[in-house]
Design a protein around this motif. Sequence first.
Motif, PDB file in Angstrom:
ATOM      1  N   VAL A 152      58.774  37.133  28.219  1.00  0.00           N
ATOM      2  CA  VAL A 152      57.632  36.943  27.312  1.00  0.00           C
ATOM      3  C   VAL A 152      57.301  38.243  26.590  1.00  0.00           C
ATOM      4  CG1 VAL A 152      55.157  36.478  27.253  1.00  0.00           C
ATOM      5  CG2 VAL A 152      56.659  34.990  28.567  1.00  0.00           C
ATOM      6  N   LEU A 153      57.374  39.381  27.299  1.00  0.00           N
ATOM      7  CA  LEU A 153      57.031  40.656  26.678  1.00  0.00           C
ATOM      8  C   LEU A 153      58.062  41.090  25.644  1.00  0.00           C
ATOM      9  CD1 LEU A 153      55.671  42.717  29.719  1.00  0.00           C
ATOM     10  CD2 LEU A 153      54.385  41.887  27.752  1.00  0.00           C
ATOM     11  N   PHE A 154      59.362  40.858  25.930  1.00  0.00           N
ATOM     12  CA  PHE A 154      60.400  41.310  25.014  1.00  0.00           C
ATOM     13  C   PHE A 154      60.641  40.296  23.891  1.00  0.00           C
ATOM     14  CE2 PHE A 154      61.508  44.084  28.607  1.00  0.00           C
ATOM     15  CZ  PHE A 154      61.675  45.274  27.923  1.00  0.00           C
ATOM     16  N   GLU A 155      60.741  39.023  24.229  1.00  0.00           N
ATOM     17  CA  GLU A 155      61.026  38.003  23.216  1.00  0.00           C
ATOM     18  C   GLU A 155      59.798  37.653  22.392  1.00  0.00           C
ATOM     19  OE1 GLU A 155      62.623  33.390  23.108  1.00  0.00           O
ATOM     20  OE2 GLU A 155      63.096  34.660  24.829  1.00  0.00           O
ATOM     21  N   ARG A 156      58.626  37.777  22.997  1.00  0.00           N
ATOM     22  CA  ARG A 156      57.340  37.549  22.349  1.00  0.00           C
ATOM     23  C   ARG A 156      57.197  36.140  21.772  1.00  0.00           C
ATOM     24  NH1 ARG A 156      56.004  41.353  17.963  1.00  0.00           N
ATOM     25  NH2 ARG A 156      53.926  40.542  18.333  1.00  0.00           N
ATOM     26  N   PRO A 157      57.447  35.091  22.572  1.00  0.00           N
ATOM     27  CA  PRO A 157      57.108  33.740  22.094  1.00  0.00           C
ATOM     28  C   PRO A 157      55.601  33.564  21.991  1.00  0.00           C
ATOM     29  CG  PRO A 157      57.746  33.663  24.398  1.00  0.00           C
ATOM     30  CD  PRO A 157      58.009  35.074  23.937  1.00  0.00           C
ATOM     31  N   ILE A 158      54.863  34.332  22.771  1.00  0.00           N
ATOM     32  CA  ILE A 158      53.411  34.372  22.664  1.00  0.00           C
ATOM     33  C   ILE A 158      52.977  35.828  22.657  1.00  0.00           C
ATOM     34  CG2 ILE A 158      53.060  32.157  23.834  1.00  0.00           C
ATOM     35  CD1 ILE A 158      52.280  33.749  26.338  1.00  0.00           C
ATOM     36  N   SER A 159      51.830  36.085  22.065  1.00  0.00           N
ATOM     37  CA  SER A 159      51.284  37.437  22.012  1.00  0.00           C
ATOM     38  C   SER A 159      49.797  37.355  22.305  1.00  0.00           C
ATOM     39  CB  SER A 159      51.523  38.084  20.640  1.00  0.00           C
ATOM     40  OG  SER A 159      52.903  38.164  20.352  1.00  0.00           O
ATOM     41  N   VAL A 160      49.231  38.493  22.641  1.00  0.00           N
ATOM     42  CA  VAL A 160      47.797  38.548  22.889  1.00  0.00           C
ATOM     43  C   VAL A 160      47.052  38.173  21.607  1.00  0.00           C
ATOM     44  CG1 VAL A 160      45.876  40.068  23.478  1.00  0.00           C
ATOM     45  CG2 VAL A 160      48.030  40.244  24.711  1.00  0.00           C
ATOM     46  N   GLY A 161      46.102  37.251  21.737  1.00  0.00           N
ATOM     47  CA  GLY A 161      45.345  36.788  20.586  1.00  0.00           C
ATOM     48  C   GLY A 161      45.835  35.474  20.006  1.00  0.00           C
ATOM     49  N   ASP A 162      46.998  34.995  20.430  1.00  0.00           N
ATOM     50  CA  ASP A 162      47.532  33.735  19.909  1.00  0.00           C
ATOM     51  C   ASP A 162      46.755  32.549  20.471  1.00  0.00           C
ATOM     52  OD1 ASP A 162      49.387  35.110  18.492  1.00  0.00           O
ATOM     53  OD2 ASP A 162      51.121  34.517  19.705  1.00  0.00           O
ATOM     54  N   ARG A 163      46.634  31.512  19.660  1.00  0.00           N
ATOM     55  CA  ARG A 163      46.061  30.244  20.111  1.00  0.00           C
ATOM     56  C   ARG A 163      47.216  29.360  20.568  1.00  0.00           C
ATOM     57  NH1 ARG A 163      41.520  27.302  18.855  1.00  0.00           N
ATOM     58  NH2 ARG A 163      40.508  29.341  19.109  1.00  0.00           N
ATOM     59  N   VAL A 164      47.230  29.028  21.868  1.00  0.00           N
ATOM     60  CA  VAL A 164      48.341  28.289  22.446  1.00  0.00           C
ATOM     61  C   VAL A 164      47.823  27.051  23.161  1.00  0.00           C
ATOM     62  CG1 VAL A 164      49.731  30.377  22.754  1.00  0.00           C
ATOM     63  CG2 VAL A 164      48.277  29.583  24.621  1.00  0.00           C
ATOM     64  N   SER A 165      48.758  26.133  23.413  1.00  0.00           N
ATOM     65  CA  SER A 165      48.482  24.950  24.215  1.00  0.00           C
ATOM     66  C   SER A 165      49.647  24.776  25.173  1.00  0.00           C
ATOM     67  CB  SER A 165      48.327  23.707  23.323  1.00  0.00           C
ATOM     68  OG  SER A 165      48.140  22.546  24.106  1.00  0.00           O
ATOM     69  N   VAL A 166      49.370  24.926  26.468  1.00  0.00           N
ATOM     70  CA  VAL A 166      50.405  24.804  27.499  1.00  0.00           C
ATOM     71  C   VAL A 166      49.830  23.990  28.645  1.00  0.00           C
ATOM     72  CG1 VAL A 166      49.725  27.028  28.469  1.00  0.00           C
ATOM     73  CG2 VAL A 166      51.935  26.055  29.064  1.00  0.00           C
ATOM     74  N   SER A 167      50.599  22.990  29.084  1.00  0.00           N
ATOM     75  CA  SER A 167      50.163  22.098  30.173  1.00  0.00           C
ATOM     76  C   SER A 167      48.803  21.487  29.853  1.00  0.00           C
ATOM     77  CB  SER A 167      50.117  22.846  31.500  1.00  0.00           C
ATOM     78  OG  SER A 167      51.384  23.356  31.852  1.00  0.00           O
ATOM     79  N   ASP A 168      48.640  21.040  28.589  1.00  0.00           N
ATOM     80  CA  ASP A 168      47.403  20.400  28.121  1.00  0.00           C
ATOM     81  C   ASP A 168      46.202  21.341  28.181  1.00  0.00           C
ATOM     82  OD1 ASP A 168      48.787  18.022  27.694  1.00  0.00           O
ATOM     83  OD2 ASP A 168      48.429  17.320  29.738  1.00  0.00           O
ATOM     84  N   ILE A 169      46.446  22.630  28.169  1.00  0.00           N
ATOM     85  CA  ILE A 169      45.382  23.633  28.150  1.00  0.00           C
ATOM     86  C   ILE A 169      45.467  24.380  26.829  1.00  0.00           C
ATOM     87  CG2 ILE A 169      44.447  25.699  29.237  1.00  0.00           C
ATOM     88  CD1 ILE A 169      45.710  24.773  31.841  1.00  0.00           C
ATOM     89  N   GLU A 170      44.396  24.342  26.049  1.00  0.00           N
ATOM     90  CA  GLU A 170      44.362  25.051  24.770  1.00  0.00           C
ATOM     91  C   GLU A 170      43.398  26.220  24.868  1.00  0.00           C
ATOM     92  OE1 GLU A 170      43.266  24.347  20.035  1.00  0.00           O
ATOM     93  OE2 GLU A 170      43.527  22.628  21.388  1.00  0.00           O
TER      94      GLU A 170
END
Length: 342
Positions: A163-181
């Motif tokens: 996650v840190l190197f590939e950066r699919p997500i970053s701090v501050g991003d709005r995400v939805s994972v496992s029905d959690i937004e």
Amino acid sequence: MKKFQITTSTPQVDSLVTDSADNIISADSALNLPDPSEYTVGDTFEYIWDLLQVQLFTIQNTPVTFMKVIVFVLLLIGFSLLASFVKRTLNNRILPRFIKDSGLCYTLSRMSQYIIIVIGIFISFQFLGINMTGLAVIFGFLSVGIGFGLQNVTSNFISGLIVLFERPISVGDRVSVSDIEGDVEEINIRSTKVKTLDNISIIVPNSEFVSRNVINFSHGDTTYRLSIDVGVSYSSDLDKVLKALNEVAEESEDVLKYPEHDVHLRSFGDSSWDMKLLVWVPDVKKRYKVQNDLNQTIVRKFAEYDIEIPFPQRDLHVRSGLHEGKKNTEHGSEDSKTDSDK
């Protein structure tokens, strides 16, 4: 100066300081400590210094004393504090001056923290007199058992690096994972902290972001296409409906002028035309607020143009079987009467 005696299974010695590496205090040793009130200041410091030189055990033919253990622990704590300080300074003060991407700033500062911690571990072990190359074999054997016993921890650790190197997500991003937004607040080596829209912090294992489908609303672009569905009565003037919805989008300050908005008549429902207003908003995190404002504006605009928003209607047709039953009875009576007359 007073002599401090040590009672062991071997002949007594006059000082706690060992003459050679072979004179090691055994685990069942008993120290005959004199009364501290009899010490002078110089005796106290000399006694403490002699105590710190006591050999505890040996690793790779290297004697380990109290002094080395204490300094080893202090070095680890010091490098950990230094790593946290460097991370905060880079993330909050230095990197934002040169890099606009807050997620990249966080990744660089976090990797700097890990690098300092690793360097501190190597320096601490070297001070203790332990050759890290020699321990590599031992750690290799231990890693097999750790891999089987701590598979989830290992998986989350590797996922955290991805996650840190590939950066699919970053701090501050709005995400939805496992029905959690929610918004990503912190990416740690084992888990990621996501704060939901209700201000609840959810600790999500890093493996969830690698092995499952994750919706990242902010990845690379914060703009978002908002879709608003509304139904209008069949008796409405279609041109007025289109004009009203276009004005709603054009008059809103939260809607982007480019890409342009669009109005569709998607389908013919049971009691209404199903219209859809498509607009672009600059920040996906504000889409719920923008949707609320546009919905209120649509209600007011439709009232201004006398456009009806119908509620679902159903026509119920009831066929009564009472009259049919009565007719059948009458026919049956006439037939019976005819038969009796005969």
